[in-house]
Structure formats: C-alpha cells, structure tokens
Write an enzyme that holds these catalytic residues in place. Structure first.
Site, mmCIF file in Angstrom:
data_model
loop_
_atom_site.group_PDB
_atom_site.id
_atom_site.type_symbol
_atom_site.label_atom_id
_atom_site.label_comp_id
_atom_site.label_asym_id
_atom_site.label_seq_id
_atom_site.Cartn_x
_atom_site.Cartn_y
_atom_site.Cartn_z
ATOM 1 N N ASP A 147 0.835 -1.198 0.000
ATOM 2 C CA ASP A 147 0.000 0.000 0.000
ATOM 3 C C ASP A 147 0.869 1.247 0.000
ATOM 4 O OD1 ASP A 147 0.769 -0.589 2.743
ATOM 5 O OD2 ASP A 147 -0.572 1.034 3.332
ATOM 6 N N SER A 148 0.413 2.283 -0.707
ATOM 7 C CA SER A 148 1.098 3.579 -0.751
ATOM 8 C C SER A 148 2.541 3.406 -1.234
ATOM 9 C CB SER A 148 1.032 4.244 0.622
ATOM 10 O OG SER A 148 1.451 5.588 0.558
ATOM 11 N N ALA A 149 3.517 3.675 -0.368
ATOM 12 C CA ALA A 149 4.913 3.481 -0.753
ATOM 13 C C ALA A 149 5.183 2.027 -1.109
ATOM 14 C CB ALA A 149 5.836 3.928 0.382
#
EC number: 3.1.1.23
Length: 799
Positions: free
Chosen positions: A427-429
């Site tokens: 998720d995200s990074a």
C-alpha cells in the site's frame, strides 16, 4: 446528485436564518446573531460563484475516468467534496431553524460552526479556481501538469500560504463516512498533543502522561486543535512524522494489537545475511544472473523480513530458517515442543511491502490484516522491513525489496511454499515498490511475479500538479507539506538538520523506557528497531551485477541529471547507486540515450473538438491574461482565499532523481512497463481526498493503453492508509478484504487475457443509512427538521 436542488436548498436555509437573526437585539446575543447572519450571507456569496463551476465540472469530469464503471478522478473528488460541504451546511442550517427558539439553543456556538464551514467553503472555492486553471493548462484527458513550473509552482506557492486550520478543527473528516470521523478526530487530538510535548521530556512515560493531560484541551476546543494541527503540518520536519507514525511500533501498543488480531502458528522475524546468489534467466534457464545484496548508502547489510503463516508448513521450522530468525522477545508463535502438525507447502506466497511514506512503519504496523490474509488465503506471507529514509534514501529500499523477492524465489522451500505462484502486495509506498521490484525483475531477466496488488500506490513522486493533489490542502492524514517532506527524504534531498534530535526523539525514549519495563518480553525487537533508526548515512559501496543483467532485453533507461552522457562498455561492471540505478543499456545497441524526462504519460494527442469546446466553458486562464507574468494573480478580482499566519516550508523544486522510472514508474517508458505482470489497483473511491488518486488512474490508463492487464477497484469514503486501519471499523475491514480478493484472483487465474479490466465498482454492503442522521458536533438528541425530501435523502447518504 441534483446540483441545482442542493444549491436551492442552501439558499433557502441561509436566507431564512439570516432574516430571522437580522432583528436580534443588541448585546452579547446580538453580536453572536450578527456573526451568524454574516456567515450565512458569505456562504450564499460563495455558493453563487461555485454553482456554475460545479455544474461545469459535473458535465466533463467523466472524460477523466479510467472506465465508465469506475467513476474516480481528482476532478470528481473536488466536486463531491464541495457538495459534501454544502450538505453539511444545509444540515446545520436546518438544525438552527429547528432549534433557534429553544431555551437551550446557543447562538454563539451555531455562529462559530457556520463560520468554520464558511471558511472551509472559501478554501474549496479557491481549489476549484486552481482546478479550472489546471484544466486550461493541461492537454485533453490528462490529470497531471507535466512541469514543475506554471500551475504546479503556483499550487505549491498557494498551498504554502493558504489557511488550513478550518479543515482540522470542527469540520475534520466531514467528507468521510461517519464511522471513520471519530477516529480522525482522535488522530488529530493525539497529533497536536504529541506535538506539544515533542522534544520537551527525557522520559517516555513523561511524554505519554503529558500528552494525555494536554489532549483534553484540544478535545474541548476544536478551534485550538485546528490551529495547532496547521502549525505542526506547516513546520515540523520528517523526523517528527517518523516518530509519530511509529507510535504503533511501541511495545505496549503492538502487544495490544497482537492480542486482538488473528492468531497464527508462525510469526517469525528474519534477518537474511547479505550474500550474493544466482538465479536462472527466464529466457535461457541454462544461464544465471547474480543477485547482489543491497549496499547503497549504508553499505552491505542484512535484509529484515517477517514470515507469517496461519498453519505451520513444511520447511518453516527447518534449522536453516531458524538460524535466520532474530529475537523479538514476547510470546513465541511457533512452539517446537508441542510438535505441531506440519501442513504441506502452499502453492501460493504473498510478498508484502508496507506503506509509510518510505520513512516510517514496519511489518508490525500492518500485521493485523496480514494475519487475517494468511488465514483466509491459506498461504504464507513474507513482509519486508526495508530500510527507511532519510537515513537510507533511494534506492536502498528498492534494493532490499528486490533482494528479498529473489531470495524468496531461491529459498521457497524454507517459507512453506512450493514456488508455484507469488503475488506482490503493498500500500502507498509499498505499492510503488511492488511495481518497481517487478521492473527490476524484468531488467535482470529473472522470474516475474504472477501479479501485483497495489492499494493507493504512489506512482509519481514529482511535484506535478493534479486535481487530487489540490485536495491535499485538507487531507487529515497526508497533507502536501508532509508528503513533500517524505518524498524529499526518500530522494535523499532532505537536509539532516535534525540528526541530533533523532537520537533523543520521543519514540526512542519510549522504546528505551518500555524496554526496561518489558525487558523479558521484547527487548530484541526494541534493540533492532533502535539500531535501524540510528544508522548513519554512508557512501554507497554497491557491488556490480553480473554481465547477464547488463545485457538484459529489458535494460533500464538512464536517469536524467545535469550531465546527459552515459557510457557503458560491453561487459563492463557498473556501480549501481542513487545516481546511476538503471543506467545500463543493451550492450548490442548503439549508445543512444533516452532521457526519462522526455517520456510523456499524456494519453490524448488528438483533441476532440466537441470535448475541447465543453472544456472551454469550465477552464479559465490566469486572471487578466497574466500567463507570462512572473507572479500572476491566481484568483479573480474580488476573491482571495484565507491566508495562514505563517508560510509552510515547501521546496518549490524537486531533485532530478524523482523522475527516475524506479522512483516514479508513471514516467517509465513503455518498454519497461510492457513486461509487468497483471496489476490490480485498489484505491479510494469517488469521494476521495487521497493525493495519490490521480497517480493510480493515470497509471492504470498507461498500462491499458499499452495492452498490459490491469484492474481498478474503488472503495468509497475511506482515508489514505485504510489498510493500516483495518481493525478500526467494518468499512476498513471490508476494504482490506477487497485487497485480499484481488490477491486471490492472482492465485486462481491461470492464463490472464491480454487485456483485463474490472468494469464494476465495488461498494460496501449492508450499509443502510438511518432515517435521521445526528450531528456529532451538536447537542445529542437534537435533530434537524425535514424540509425537502430529496435533499434529506442526500443528507442521509452523505452525513
């Protein structure tokens, strides 16, 4: 949603209340009544200017969707957030109408409420003006302005000076589902209380006690909370955010979370030594490629991982694996004395990369939903605790994640996995790392993962403006100033002025004190995390890769920089550091350079005249035609947004390294993306404040345009980072389950078609709006009076 009906209801409720309170007597009550009248009048003025703009965007924003069945893009988000703000104002106005004659009615309280929402509406009006500018300056169908000058620089300049406190006080989280708003309020209170005591105490217990005591005033006074929240987001550096986000890593909190999470048989923290090894090439298995250990910036070091498995499987208790385990203390998930029955190896493995802006969190922050996934998927999960910035900037995290991926393939028998199918999830990074690790696998010519599941991934780490990034002005969890600091830290441009503070930070003190109290339980984990955060930067000593990787058909393009000449003779060994990661060219090709800055992700080259005409009704140039002016006025005459008392520290220019395809895969050339496995992107839906929304939409469009299998799935009304919040509410748990279902699709799909898209929008089930919604910021038991059935239905859905 009927835009005209919403504005009509707003005008009616404002005019009615303004007329009622205009005749109030003088004195304290009269002053409050006049404030209420002024707020109602100003709201009407903003609404009259907003109505044609909202109607104009509503007619064209579907052109920016990934798919007609996936209505999600930044322009939609802007419009829906404005509508949501208007509905809240209508709701509060009707509450005033219903209770203004009551002896318990507080005029001053209601006036303050309306003033705050009036301020929020003013700032949203400013964002819509910037969105109109963005629509004017962009080419048709694109969400990003692909330059750091122009509107991108204007947006950064405006963000630095615009007032933001109104979004973090009384109306914090108004745009989200009601179930998540109390949590966002708690986060805001905790953040400002923590900021009050940051670096003020030498005792971790003292910090916790002081934060608890000071949190009361911020819970009672939401206006003060908004001011402090703005101050913190404007000024404090990445070390503060690193400390705050890692609070869940402390001994006591992590133990409490573990008690409520799914119980698993195997939960092992691994430390894999930095040893090179060989993997066979996919094109010719008789040849191998050498996978070198990570070494950028801080030298060769072990790669930290966590193996989670609901069942004890063959190989997971082998002596070779146990030799890699690092002690964390506390209860041991796997008891050899009980001689637990071993299950056969699973045909599936999930390789997980956690989020945290490249600067914070570990696998422990994400452990609750990973345990649940391991049970429901009946598969082991290997989560990588990659090194964090700013101590270990790009490309250290990518090196460690790629090394972990190759190590998992090489040693599948130790993980309780047959080696058949592997899915990368993050998720995200972590979503960024899933994509870039796959790109590295293609460049090295080794086996590719069978699929990627990325939740709200960051695919463009530049400061290019987009409509969803405009909404970072009011994002409660990831404001633009915080996001910019995280990305600067990952790019290696973050100045280490707080280095001495990091060593005595609150989190380090809490680790020290809790380790003394719980020494017999988790001393090992505390020492490891402390050593991880305190590692100093050093020059990269990255060793070379083998010649096979240099001659890969998926060779990486060079990184843009001040000097554009890159030469690499055939068969030579090239050091891979932050500056030259991915500079290898095909040895048989001519030395013709392709600068990643020249890679355009614009999708529509031919302008449809009819669509262009519809855009022209909404898009506006700079006021007064000052497009070439050095500092043009951004807003029309007669309007100016509210300004903050002090400017935010914003870096107007980013480092060229952020345009490296391995940092910003959205800027990668088609040749690097065509080898990717099927990509499943899970993002927040069409009422979204996530700055990464447009990243996901544009990346999905790029993959689809080059024939790569890709799906896009939207989840409504949840904040950025909902996977980390999966234990807090039913909505976040269901969102985590959606990600898990996409992983299951990777495992069960035998032969993915050349083009794979999801033509549906997943929505939460079993959510029935109540007949009357209560205002959490008002006195309990007071309900607003119904006036318009259609508007009330909208209020029920949005409030």
């Amino acid at each position: 949603m009927d835009t005209k009906a919403v504005f009509t209801a707003l005008y009616d409720v404002c005019e009615e209340n303004a007329a009622f309170f205009s005749g109030a007597t003088k004195g304290q009550a009269g002053d409050a009544a006049q404030r209420l009248v002024d707020a109602m009048t100003t709201i009407q003025e903003h609404a009259r200017s907003l109505e044609p703009v909202i109607s104009g965007f509503a007619a064209i924003y579907h052109h920016f969707d990934f798919d007609p069945h996936i209505p999600a893009n930044g322009y939609r988000s802007l419009v829906k957030v404005v509508r949501c703000c208007l509905l809240h104002i209508i709701h509060k106005g009707r509450y005033i109408t219903s209770n203004r004659r009551s002896i318990f009615f507080r005029v001053s309280h209601s006036a303050t409420e309306m003033e705050v929402y009036c301020s929020a509406l003013c700032q949203l009006r400013a964002l819509l003006y910037l969105a109109q500018r963005l629509l004017h300056d962009n080419s048709q169908g694109n969400l990003f302005f692909q330059e750091e000058s122009g509107i991108s620089q204007s947006f950064l300049r405006e963000y630095a000076s615009m007032h933001k406190g109104c979004f973090y006080g009384r109306c914090v989280g108004f745009q989200f589902t009601p179930a998540i708003r109390p949590f966002l309020q708690s986060i805001a209170i905790s953040l400002v209380a923590f900021g009050d005591n940051y670096k003020k105490h030498q005792s971790g217990i003292g910090v916790a006690a002081s934060s608890l005591l000071t949190s009361g005033k911020y819970a009672i006074d939401p206006d003060l909370r908004g001011q402090e929240y703005e101050r913190i987001t404007q000024n404090l550096d990445v070390h503060f955010w690193k400390t705050f986000w890692n609070i869940t890593e402390t001994e006591v909190l992590s133990s409490l979370v573990s008690m409520t999470a799914t119980q698993v048989k195997v939960n092992r923290a691994l430390s894999v030594p930095p040893m090179p090894f060989d993997l066979p090439l996919v094109a010719d298995p008789t040849h191998t490629v050498t996978v070198s250990p990570p070494a950028a910036h801080i030298g060769p070091g072990p790669v930290q991982m966590r193996l989670i498995s609901y069942e004890l499987r063959e190989g997971q208790d082998s002596e070779k694996l146990l030799a890699l385990c690092r002690s964390e203390g506390g209860p041991i998930s796997l008891s050899l004395g009980l001689k637990t029955k071993r299950s056969p190896p699973s045909p599936w493995l999930v390789l997980h990369f956690h989020g945290g802006g490249f600067v914070a969190q570990t696998s422990k922050s994400h452990e609750p939903y990973l345990r649940s996934w391991s049970q429901d998927l009946n598969a082991p999960i290997l989560s990588v605790d990659y090194s964090l910035a700013p101590e270990a900037p790009f490309p250290r995290a990518l090196e460690e994640c790629f090394y972990a991926y190759c190590w998992a393939i090489k040693n599948h028998n130790l993980l309780g996995w047959t080696g058949e199918r592997v899915c990368l999830a993050g998720d995200s990074a972590g979503g960024n790392l899933c994509v870039t690790v796959s790109m590295r696998a293609a460049a090295h010519g080794v086996r590719m993962p069978d699929g990627i599941v990325a939740a709200y991934p960051a695919t463009l780490l530049t400061v290019y403006a987009s409509p969803s990034r405009l909404l970072s002005l009011m994002d409660p969890l990831l404001p633009l100033s915080v996001l910019a600091r995280c990305l600067s830290a990952y790019a290696g441009t973050d100045p280490q002025v707080e280095k001495q503070v990091e060593k005595v930070s609150t989190l380090s003190i809490v680790r020290r004190d809790t380790a003394l109290l719980l020494r017999d339980f988790k001393q090992g984990a505390s020492n490891w995390i402390h050593s991880l955060l305190d590692r100093g930067s050093a020059d990269s000593v990255r060793k070379s890769v083998s010649e096979a990787s240099l001659t890969s058909p998926h060779a990486d393009p060079p990184v843009s920089g001040k000097e554009s000449e890159y030469s690499l003779e055939k068969g030579s060994l090239k050091s891979q550091t932050c500056q030259d990661l991915g500079t290898h060219a095909n040895s048989g090709a001519s030395n013709v350079q392709k600068n990643p800055e020249d890679v355009s992700f614009f999708l529509c080259k031919e302008v449809d005249p009819s669509v262009s005409e519809s855009f022209s009704f909404v898009a506006i140039p700079p006021p007064g035609g000052q497009e070439d002016s050095e500092n043009p006025r951004e807003f029309p005459e007669g309007f100016e947004p509210l300004r903050s008392e002090q400017l935010a520290e914003m870096n107007m220019q980013s480092s060229p390294i952020v345009r490296n395809p391995y940092m910003s895969p959205l800027l990668a050339p088609d040749s690097m993306l065509k080898g990717l496995p099927p990509v499943h992107i899970v993002l927040r839906g069409n009422i979204d404040l996530d700055p990464m929304l447009d990243d996901s939409v544009m990346f999905a469009k790029r993959l689809r345009n080059i024939g790569q299998p890709v799906t896009l799935c939207a989840v409504d009304d949840l904040p950025h980072g909902f996977l980390s919040l999966s234990q807090l509410s039913r909505e976040t748990r269901e969102a985590a389950n959606i990600c898990m279902e996409r992983i299951r699709d990777v495992f069960t799909m035998k032969d993915p078609p050349p083009e794979m898209r999801m033509h549906r929008k997943l929505e939460r089930t079993n959510q029935k709006p109540s007949a009357t919604k209560r205002d959490h910021t008002q006195l309990s038991g007071l309900e607003y009076k119904e006036k318009n059935k259609g508007i009330n239905q909208l209020l029920n859905v949005n409030l």
